[in-house]
Design an enzyme around this catalytic site. Sequence first.
Site, PDB file in Angstrom:
ATOM      1  N   HIS A  31       0.889  -1.159   0.000  1.00 51.31           N
ATOM      2  CA  HIS A  31       0.000   0.000   0.000  1.00 51.31           C
ATOM      3  C   HIS A  31       0.930   1.211   0.000  1.00 51.31           C
ATOM      4  CE1 HIS A  31      -3.381  -2.621   0.978  1.00 51.31           C
ATOM      5  NE2 HIS A  31      -2.740  -3.051   2.047  1.00 51.31           N
ATOM      6  N   HIS A  71      -1.834 -12.325   4.244  1.00 53.87           N
ATOM      7  CA  HIS A  71      -1.771 -12.489   5.695  1.00 53.87           C
ATOM      8  C   HIS A  71      -2.161 -13.903   6.109  1.00 53.87           C
ATOM      9  CE1 HIS A  71      -0.919  -8.296   6.027  1.00 53.87           C
ATOM     10  NE2 HIS A  71      -2.112  -7.929   5.597  1.00 53.87           N
ATOM     11  N   ASP A  83       3.709  -4.584   2.734  1.00 53.40           N
ATOM     12  CA  ASP A  83       2.404  -4.120   3.205  1.00 53.40           C
ATOM     13  C   ASP A  83       2.422  -2.637   3.570  1.00 53.40           C
ATOM     14  OD1 ASP A  83      -0.183  -4.009   4.060  1.00 53.40           O
ATOM     15  OD2 ASP A  83       0.012  -5.450   5.681  1.00 53.40           O
TER      16      ASP A  83
END
Length: 450
Positions: A69, A277, A328
Amino acid sequence: MTRWLAEYAWLPDHAEPTPDVLIEAEAGRIAAVTPLVGGGAAPAGVEVLGDAVRLPGLTLPGLANAHSHAFHRALRGRTHGGRGDFWSWRDVMYDVAARLDPDSYLALARAAYAEMALAGITCVGEFHYLHHGPEGRPYADPNAMSAALVEAAAHAGIRLTLLDTAYLTASVDGAELVGTQRRFGDGDALRWVERVDAFRPENDHARRGAAIHSVRAVPAEQLATVAGWADRNGVPLHVHLSEQPAENDACRAVHGCTPTRLLADHGVLGPHTTAVHATHPTSADVALLGDSRTGVCLCPTTERDLADGIGPARRMAEAGSPVSLGSDSHAVVDLFEEARAVELDERLRTRRRGHFSAAELVTAATVAGHAALGWGDAGRLSAGDRADLVTVRLDSARTAGVPPVGAFFAATAADVTHVVVDGRTVVADGRHRTVDVPAELRDAIREVTS
């Protein structure tokens, strides 16, 4: 023809690095990989020309960051202290998301992707859900934010899979998006399809992909629409899965099953899908993921930063799920750290050592990550594959005296000296060739946090 002479190179299907390897590339592809004999003497028919670039240290295939992200990079150092959990962290993240526009996102993502290049990352999967303007109003170009990310990756010199993310509801029970969340939503899955269909990256460094944000964010009856679009277009599909126990509890309360079971029932799982995840799967969930050959992307530095927990990495790998890695939230951008954390976290979880070999961790950081992002021709030092090279020094304070096979457990991103992407040198002597990474990060982050 471009040539490199690697002091050590990690070749496919080798348990440890090979010394003195000549790597030749043409038109962005590896043309030949030749281990030299006798400490530098070329075998018959191989001429080591003087123009070969010497690569002291250990040369690896390009690393793939399978879960990013980009705008979260602005949160580093601002969210790590004090108490709280994922949900309180998310509120701070929304504050940054509320301030971004296509221009500021281009600047921030360009700097974030250039930092990844410095860390040896040659390809990134951007899990992209920040689609629209304030209050969810589309820009004149509904894919302006997507275009900014594609341009940012081009400036940084790395490849991109844009995992355009469907984010339609605020909770498993279908609550409407509110506040900053409105910027993420397209209304329903059909309108998401309409917007995504209209976007075609112009340059060959970028490809399309799809993502379901989570079972919280896409209603069950619309999951198949997103998965079907990905299947029809032959692109990878990613999904956040069982990141927190609260997600599992909410899904059971509404649907009477786990998130993994819900995804399976709606045709989401499969070899072109990656579950991100998968921290809290049941034993049945692990079997569903493995039997369907659904990949698993682990992001250990974010999972520990947010106190999410430690997932059963070894069990998922043994069940049949290929393991890849992601940074992430970019609390750390270092796939060496992500890779060894998979092993070290498994030690903490089981109180036993020796779950993943160095070769398995290299595979997770390279070929498995590229495959998860739809680049099946990358992540190996072999003829015909993309000419992506990452060289790590073996003479730093961290790696001095470490055997090459142990470098993956000792090195950090700071030890990367040379990065080649599709045959083009992006990082040389530890410096990005076109981006002043610290200065651009400072300025871009100041723009969206001050």
